[in-house]
Design a protein around this motif. Structure first.
Motif, mmCIF file in Angstrom:
data_model
loop_
_atom_site.group_PDB
_atom_site.id
_atom_site.type_symbol
_atom_site.label_atom_id
_atom_site.label_comp_id
_atom_site.label_asym_id
_atom_site.label_seq_id
_atom_site.Cartn_x
_atom_site.Cartn_y
_atom_site.Cartn_z
ATOM 1 N N LYS A 1 0.820 -1.215 0.000
ATOM 2 C CA LYS A 1 0.000 0.000 0.000
ATOM 3 C C LYS A 1 0.857 1.270 0.000
ATOM 4 N N THR A 2 1.780 1.349 0.947
ATOM 5 C CA THR A 2 2.618 2.554 1.048
ATOM 6 C C THR A 2 3.536 2.691 -0.157
ATOM 7 N N THR A 3 4.056 1.584 -0.657
ATOM 8 C CA THR A 3 4.913 1.634 -1.850
ATOM 9 C C THR A 3 4.148 2.196 -3.039
ATOM 10 N N LEU A 4 2.906 1.751 -3.225
ATOM 11 C CA LEU A 4 2.107 2.254 -4.338
ATOM 12 C C LEU A 4 1.866 3.751 -4.201
ATOM 13 N N ILE A 5 1.541 4.208 -3.014
ATOM 14 C CA ILE A 5 1.307 5.631 -2.804
ATOM 15 C C ILE A 5 2.579 6.442 -3.057
ATOM 16 N N LYS A 6 3.716 5.940 -2.591
ATOM 17 C CA LYS A 6 4.977 6.658 -2.803
ATOM 18 C C LYS A 6 5.366 6.679 -4.284
ATOM 19 N N LEU A 7 5.036 5.630 -5.022
ATOM 20 C CA LEU A 7 5.269 5.625 -6.465
ATOM 21 C C LEU A 7 4.408 6.686 -7.141
ATOM 22 N N CYS A 8 3.155 6.792 -6.710
ATOM 23 C CA CYS A 8 2.226 7.736 -7.330
ATOM 24 C C CYS A 8 2.596 9.190 -7.062
ATOM 25 N N CYS A 9 3.205 9.459 -5.915
ATOM 26 C CA CYS A 9 3.574 10.852 -5.640
ATOM 27 C C CYS A 9 5.035 11.140 -5.988
ATOM 28 N N GLY A 10 5.725 10.170 -6.578
ATOM 29 C CA GLY A 10 7.070 10.423 -7.096
ATOM 30 C C GLY A 10 8.188 10.279 -6.097
ATOM 31 N N LEU A 11 7.899 9.740 -4.914
ATOM 32 C CA LEU A 11 8.958 9.525 -3.920
ATOM 33 C C LEU A 11 9.767 8.268 -4.220
ATOM 34 N N LEU A 12 9.173 7.351 -4.977
ATOM 35 C CA LEU A 12 9.863 6.159 -5.458
ATOM 36 C C LEU A 12 9.719 6.095 -6.972
ATOM 37 N N THR A 13 10.648 5.406 -7.617
ATOM 38 C CA THR A 13 10.628 5.250 -9.076
ATOM 39 C C THR A 13 10.336 3.799 -9.426
ATOM 40 N N PRO A 14 9.367 3.539 -10.295
ATOM 41 C CA PRO A 14 9.078 2.150 -10.673
ATOM 42 C C PRO A 14 10.221 1.546 -11.487
ATOM 43 N N ASP A 15 10.360 0.239 -11.379
ATOM 44 C CA ASP A 15 11.353 -0.472 -12.189
ATOM 45 C C ASP A 15 10.806 -0.817 -13.561
ATOM 46 N N ALA A 16 9.485 -0.822 -13.679
ATOM 47 C CA ALA A 16 8.835 -1.119 -14.961
ATOM 48 C C ALA A 16 7.474 -0.445 -14.983
ATOM 49 N N GLY A 17 6.969 -0.230 -16.183
ATOM 50 C CA GLY A 17 5.636 0.332 -16.330
ATOM 51 C C GLY A 17 5.597 1.845 -16.186
ATOM 52 N N GLU A 18 4.373 2.357 -16.066
ATOM 53 C CA GLU A 18 4.167 3.797 -16.097
ATOM 54 C C GLU A 18 2.985 4.190 -15.222
ATOM 55 N N ILE A 19 3.077 5.368 -14.623
ATOM 56 C CA ILE A 19 1.977 5.945 -13.847
ATOM 57 C C ILE A 19 1.637 7.291 -14.458
ATOM 58 N N LYS A 20 0.333 7.550 -14.634
ATOM 59 C CA LYS A 20 -0.130 8.862 -15.075
ATOM 60 C C LYS A 20 -1.192 9.369 -14.111
ATOM 61 N N ILE A 21 -1.104 10.657 -13.785
ATOM 62 C CA ILE A 21 -2.080 11.313 -12.918
ATOM 63 C C ILE A 21 -2.669 12.479 -13.698
ATOM 64 N N GLY A 22 -3.968 12.418 -13.917
ATOM 65 C CA GLY A 22 -4.605 13.445 -14.739
ATOM 66 C C GLY A 22 -4.010 13.500 -16.137
ATOM 67 N N GLY A 23 -3.563 12.356 -16.638
ATOM 68 C CA GLY A 23 -2.962 12.276 -17.968
ATOM 69 C C GLY A 23 -1.496 12.663 -18.023
ATOM 70 N N GLU A 24 -0.928 13.043 -16.877
ATOM 71 C CA GLU A 24 0.468 13.478 -16.825
ATOM 72 C C GLU A 24 1.355 12.398 -16.228
ATOM 73 N N LYS A 25 2.518 12.165 -16.857
ATOM 74 C CA LYS A 25 3.501 11.270 -16.271
ATOM 75 C C LYS A 25 4.026 11.873 -14.969
ATOM 76 N N ILE A 26 4.568 11.013 -14.097
ATOM 77 C CA ILE A 26 5.067 11.495 -12.810
ATOM 78 C C ILE A 26 6.180 12.507 -13.028
ATOM 79 N N GLY A 27 6.003 13.688 -12.469
ATOM 80 C CA GLY A 27 6.950 14.786 -12.637
ATOM 81 C C GLY A 27 6.332 16.051 -12.062
ATOM 82 N N PRO A 28 6.895 17.205 -12.362
ATOM 83 C CA PRO A 28 6.381 18.459 -11.803
ATOM 84 C C PRO A 28 4.894 18.687 -12.052
ATOM 85 N N LYS A 29 4.405 18.338 -13.260
ATOM 86 C CA LYS A 29 2.987 18.582 -13.566
ATOM 87 C C LYS A 29 2.073 17.669 -12.764
#
Length: 231
Positions: free
Chosen positions: A42-70
């Protein structure tokens, strides 16, 4: 458009696999419970979504934006532990949020702090654990984000404080946004959830609308959780 989309997500810590090919989509306008026992990811997924961790594979988008400043500009994150410097006062913490986040509403934060009876000039160091939890939640929910990530927001606080925290979440989140609440205290949060995700060893074993699931099983979410994760 979905608020959160995880595609083929993979994450390892050394030789330990947390996620492998995880896929998840969440639409806006819902409060979603991310439920699972300790160590389920649970915590790992949340940290991946807010950019505190980097995935080893795959991609996350929030509001259509890749993890980053936007994506971070539209994501409001409540960590499990106090993340503010203890020398700060409540007023200085609000200054800090106002400097960092364009969508932060100081008026909303001030109103909630006053309704709590908290002194804006009190330092975080001298606050009780429950008051610290409330302050951090107030700051998180005073943003007009598209995605709220709340990691164990009611862990370790008394029942009265839990009620305050849940009411704050219900009454202050952007209604077009998604609120993702990670917790193992199912019975306490069940009343506010629209949807649930059951996570076991990094895999989604169930994702459903809460009312549909209750009707289908004839049991509460807490009872269903206990059945699914019985030792």
């Amino acid at each position: 458009m979905e608020t959160l989309k995880c595609s083929g997500l993979g994450k390892r810590y050394g030789s330990t696999r947390v996620f492998e090919n995880l896929n998840l989509e969440l639409e806006g306008g819902h409060i979603v419970g991310l439920l699972g026992p300790n160590g389920s990811g649970k915590t790992t997924l949340i940290k991946l979504c807010c950019g505190l961790l980097t995935p080893d594979a795959g991609e996350i988008k929030i509001g259509g934006e890749k993890i980053g400043p936007k994506s971070k500009a539209i994501t409001s994150y409540l960590p499990e532990r106090m993340a503010l410097a203890e020398w700060m006062t409540a007023a200085q913490a609000m200054d800090y949020y106002a400097d960092f986040f364009e969508d932060f509403s100081r008026s909303s934060a001030t109103e909630m702090i006053h309704s709590l009876g908290l002194d804006e000039n009190q330092s975080i160091k001298t606050m009780s654990k429950g008051t610290k939890e409330k302050l951090q939640l107030i700051l998180t929910m005073s943003r007009k984000a598209k995605l709220y990530l709340l990691d164990e927001p009611i862990g370790g606080v008394d029942p009265a404080t839990r009620d305050y925290i849940l009411n704050t979440i219900i009454n202050n989140y952007n209604p077009e946004a998604t609120v993702l609440i990670s917790t193992h205290l199912i019975s306490d949060v069940e009343q506010v959830l629209d949807q649930v995700i059951f996570l076991r060893e990094g895999k989604i074993i169930l994702q459903s609308d809460v009312d549909d699931l209750r009707m289908e099983r004839g049991k509460s979410i807490d009872e269903i959780f206990r059945e699914e994760f019985r030792c």
